[in-house]
Design a protein around this motif. Structure first.
Motif, short mmCIF file in Angstrom:
data_model
loop_
_atom_site.label_atom_id
_atom_site.label_comp_id
_atom_site.label_asym_id
_atom_site.label_seq_id
_atom_site.Cartn_x
_atom_site.Cartn_y
_atom_site.Cartn_z
N UNK A 1 0.17 -0.85 0.04
CA UNK A 1 0.19 -0.03 0.19
C UNK A 1 0.47 1.23 -0.32
N UNK A 2 1.79 1.46 0.18
CA UNK A 2 3.02 2.13 0.78
C UNK A 2 3.16 2.43 -0.94
N UNK A 3 3.85 1.71 -1.71
CA UNK A 3 4.29 2.23 -3.02
C UNK A 3 2.86 2.82 -3.82
N UNK A 4 1.48 2.04 -3.15
CA UNK A 4 0.85 2.53 -4.12
C UNK A 4 -0.23 3.59 -4.31
N UNK A 5 0.04 4.24 -3.01
CA UNK A 5 0.23 5.64 -2.20
C UNK A 5 1.64 6.49 -2.85
N UNK A 6 2.53 5.95 -3.02
CA UNK A 6 3.34 6.86 -3.69
C UNK A 6 3.66 6.85 -5.36
N UNK A 7 2.76 6.02 -5.67
CA UNK A 7 2.23 6.29 -7.11
C UNK A 7 3.02 5.35 -7.70
N UNK A 8 3.03 3.96 -8.06
CA UNK A 8 3.64 3.07 -8.17
C UNK A 8 2.59 1.78 -8.96
N UNK A 9 2.88 1.95 -10.40
CA UNK A 9 1.50 1.53 -11.18
C UNK A 9 2.24 0.05 -11.66
N UNK A 10 1.12 -0.73 -10.90
CA UNK A 10 1.82 -1.94 -11.50
C UNK A 10 1.53 -2.69 -12.89
N UNK A 11 0.80 -2.55 -13.38
CA UNK A 11 0.36 -3.05 -14.88
C UNK A 11 1.67 -3.12 -15.78
N UNK A 12 2.65 -1.69 -15.37
CA UNK A 12 3.47 -1.55 -16.34
C UNK A 12 5.34 -2.15 -15.38
N UNK A 13 5.23 -3.22 -16.49
CA UNK A 13 7.18 -3.96 -16.20
C UNK A 13 7.21 -4.04 -17.50
#
Length: 147
Positions: A100-112
Protein backbone atom coordinates in the motif's frame (compact mmCIF):
# COMPACT_ATOMS: atom_id res chain seq x y z
CA UNK A 1 8.85 55.27 -81.82
CA UNK A 2 12.27 55.51 -80.16
CA UNK A 3 10.63 55.95 -76.72
CA UNK A 4 8.69 52.71 -77.25
CA UNK A 5 11.90 50.87 -78.13
CA UNK A 6 13.60 52.29 -75.02
CA UNK A 7 10.70 51.07 -72.83
CA UNK A 8 10.95 47.58 -74.35
CA UNK A 9 14.70 47.57 -73.76
CA UNK A 10 14.16 48.54 -70.11
CA UNK A 11 11.65 45.74 -69.71
CA UNK A 12 14.02 43.28 -71.33
CA UNK A 13 16.84 44.46 -69.09
CA UNK A 14 14.69 43.94 -66.02
CA UNK A 15 13.77 40.48 -67.23
CA UNK A 16 17.43 39.55 -67.67
CA UNK A 17 18.04 40.02 -63.93
CA UNK A 18 15.05 37.88 -62.95
CA UNK A 19 15.55 34.11 -62.54
CA UNK A 20 14.20 31.79 -65.15
CA UNK A 21 10.70 30.51 -64.46
CA UNK A 22 10.69 27.14 -62.71
CA UNK A 23 8.75 24.20 -64.13
CA UNK A 24 7.98 23.12 -60.54
CA UNK A 25 4.80 24.63 -59.15
CA UNK A 26 4.95 26.60 -55.88
CA UNK A 27 4.23 24.53 -52.76
CA UNK A 28 2.89 25.16 -49.26
CA UNK A 29 5.44 24.36 -46.54
CA UNK A 30 4.67 20.98 -44.94
CA UNK A 31 5.59 22.05 -41.39
CA UNK A 32 2.23 23.74 -40.98
CA UNK A 33 3.33 27.39 -41.12
CA UNK A 34 1.32 28.07 -44.29
CA UNK A 35 4.16 29.76 -46.23
CA UNK A 36 4.10 29.30 -49.99
CA UNK A 37 7.53 28.91 -51.59
CA UNK A 38 9.16 28.05 -54.91
CA UNK A 39 11.02 24.72 -54.43
CA UNK A 40 14.45 24.20 -55.96
CA UNK A 41 13.94 20.41 -56.17
CA UNK A 42 11.04 18.14 -56.92
CA UNK A 43 11.14 16.48 -53.49
CA UNK A 44 11.55 19.67 -51.42
CA UNK A 45 8.59 19.92 -49.06
CA UNK A 46 9.90 22.44 -46.50
CA UNK A 47 10.84 26.09 -46.97
CA UNK A 48 14.29 25.65 -45.35
CA UNK A 49 16.13 23.57 -42.74
CA UNK A 50 14.57 25.38 -39.82
CA UNK A 51 11.08 24.51 -41.08
CA UNK A 52 12.19 20.93 -41.80
CA UNK A 53 13.48 20.48 -38.23
CA UNK A 54 10.27 21.90 -36.79
CA UNK A 55 8.12 19.70 -39.04
CA UNK A 56 10.08 16.56 -38.16
CA UNK A 57 10.05 17.15 -34.41
CA UNK A 58 6.46 18.36 -34.12
CA UNK A 59 4.59 16.27 -36.67
CA UNK A 60 6.04 12.95 -37.76
CA UNK A 61 8.25 12.01 -34.86
CA UNK A 62 6.09 13.36 -32.05
CA UNK A 63 3.02 11.41 -33.17
CA UNK A 64 5.05 8.30 -33.92
CA UNK A 65 6.61 8.05 -30.46
CA UNK A 66 3.80 9.46 -28.31
CA UNK A 67 2.73 6.11 -26.79
CA UNK A 68 6.32 5.05 -26.24
CA UNK A 69 7.08 8.24 -24.32
CA UNK A 70 4.05 7.77 -22.04
CA UNK A 71 4.99 4.16 -21.22
CA UNK A 72 8.66 5.08 -20.67
CA UNK A 73 7.60 7.83 -18.27
CA UNK A 74 5.53 5.40 -16.19
CA UNK A 75 8.35 2.82 -16.16
CA UNK A 76 10.88 5.48 -15.08
CA UNK A 77 8.54 6.61 -12.29
CA UNK A 78 8.12 3.02 -11.10
CA UNK A 79 11.89 2.51 -11.12
CA UNK A 80 12.44 5.73 -9.14
CA UNK A 81 9.86 4.66 -6.53
CA UNK A 82 11.51 1.24 -6.15
CA UNK A 83 14.91 2.92 -5.82
CA UNK A 84 13.58 5.18 -3.06
CA UNK A 85 12.28 2.24 -1.02
CA UNK A 86 15.34 0.12 -1.74
CA UNK A 87 17.71 2.86 -0.52
CA UNK A 88 15.72 3.65 2.64
CA UNK A 89 14.73 0.14 3.78
CA UNK A 90 17.60 -2.00 2.51
CA UNK A 91 18.71 -4.92 4.66
CA UNK A 92 21.60 -6.89 3.11
CA UNK A 93 20.56 -7.31 -0.55
CA UNK A 94 16.79 -6.66 -0.45
CA UNK A 95 14.23 -4.24 0.90
CA UNK A 96 10.84 -5.16 2.36
CA UNK A 97 7.94 -2.76 2.51
CA UNK A 98 4.15 -2.55 2.38
CA UNK A 99 2.41 -2.80 -0.96
CA UNK A 100 0.00 0.00 0.00
CA UNK A 101 2.93 2.36 0.59
CA UNK A 102 4.10 1.88 -3.00
CA UNK A 103 0.57 2.42 -4.30
CA UNK A 104 0.33 5.63 -2.26
CA UNK A 105 3.56 6.88 -3.89
CA UNK A 106 2.09 6.32 -7.36
CA UNK A 107 3.58 2.95 -8.29
CA UNK A 108 1.71 1.44 -11.26
CA UNK A 109 1.78 -2.37 -11.08
CA UNK A 110 0.44 -2.77 -14.61
CA UNK A 111 3.72 -1.55 -16.18
CA UNK A 112 6.71 -3.89 -16.02
CA UNK A 113 9.45 -4.89 -18.46
CA UNK A 114 9.18 -8.60 -17.83
CA UNK A 115 8.42 -11.32 -15.36
CA UNK A 116 10.08 -14.58 -14.48
CA UNK A 117 9.25 -17.35 -12.06
CA UNK A 118 12.16 -18.04 -9.76
CA UNK A 119 12.17 -20.09 -6.58
CA UNK A 120 8.37 -20.36 -6.45
CA UNK A 121 7.99 -16.57 -6.66
CA UNK A 122 6.89 -14.58 -9.66
CA UNK A 123 9.48 -11.81 -10.07
CA UNK A 124 8.50 -8.62 -11.91
CA UNK A 125 11.35 -6.72 -13.59
CA UNK A 126 11.90 -3.02 -14.18
CA UNK A 127 15.01 -1.22 -15.43
CA UNK A 128 17.25 -1.45 -12.35
CA UNK A 129 15.13 -3.38 -9.85
CA UNK A 130 12.89 -6.40 -9.60
CA UNK A 131 10.33 -7.35 -6.98
CA UNK A 132 7.85 -9.95 -5.90
CA UNK A 133 4.78 -9.73 -3.69
CA UNK A 134 3.70 -11.98 -0.85
CA UNK A 135 1.14 -11.98 1.96
CA UNK A 136 1.87 -12.31 5.69
CA UNK A 137 -0.87 -12.03 8.33
CA UNK A 138 -3.31 -10.67 5.69
CA UNK A 139 -0.89 -7.82 4.92
CA UNK A 140 0.43 -7.54 1.36
CA UNK A 141 4.17 -7.03 1.31
CA UNK A 142 6.76 -6.54 -1.41
CA UNK A 143 10.44 -7.53 -1.58
CA UNK A 144 12.65 -5.35 -3.77
CA UNK A 145 16.01 -6.47 -5.22
CA UNK A 146 18.58 -4.60 -7.26
CA UNK A 147 19.38 -6.13 -10.67
Amino acid sequence: MKSEIKEKIKILNLAENAPLPSPIAPKVCDCGCGNVFQPQRRDQIYLNKQHADFGYNHKTRKVKHQNRKEVEKILRTNDIILEKYYQTQKLENCATCYLDALKADGFNFAYIIGKKEKGGNENFYLYNYYYYTYVTNNIKMIKIYKR
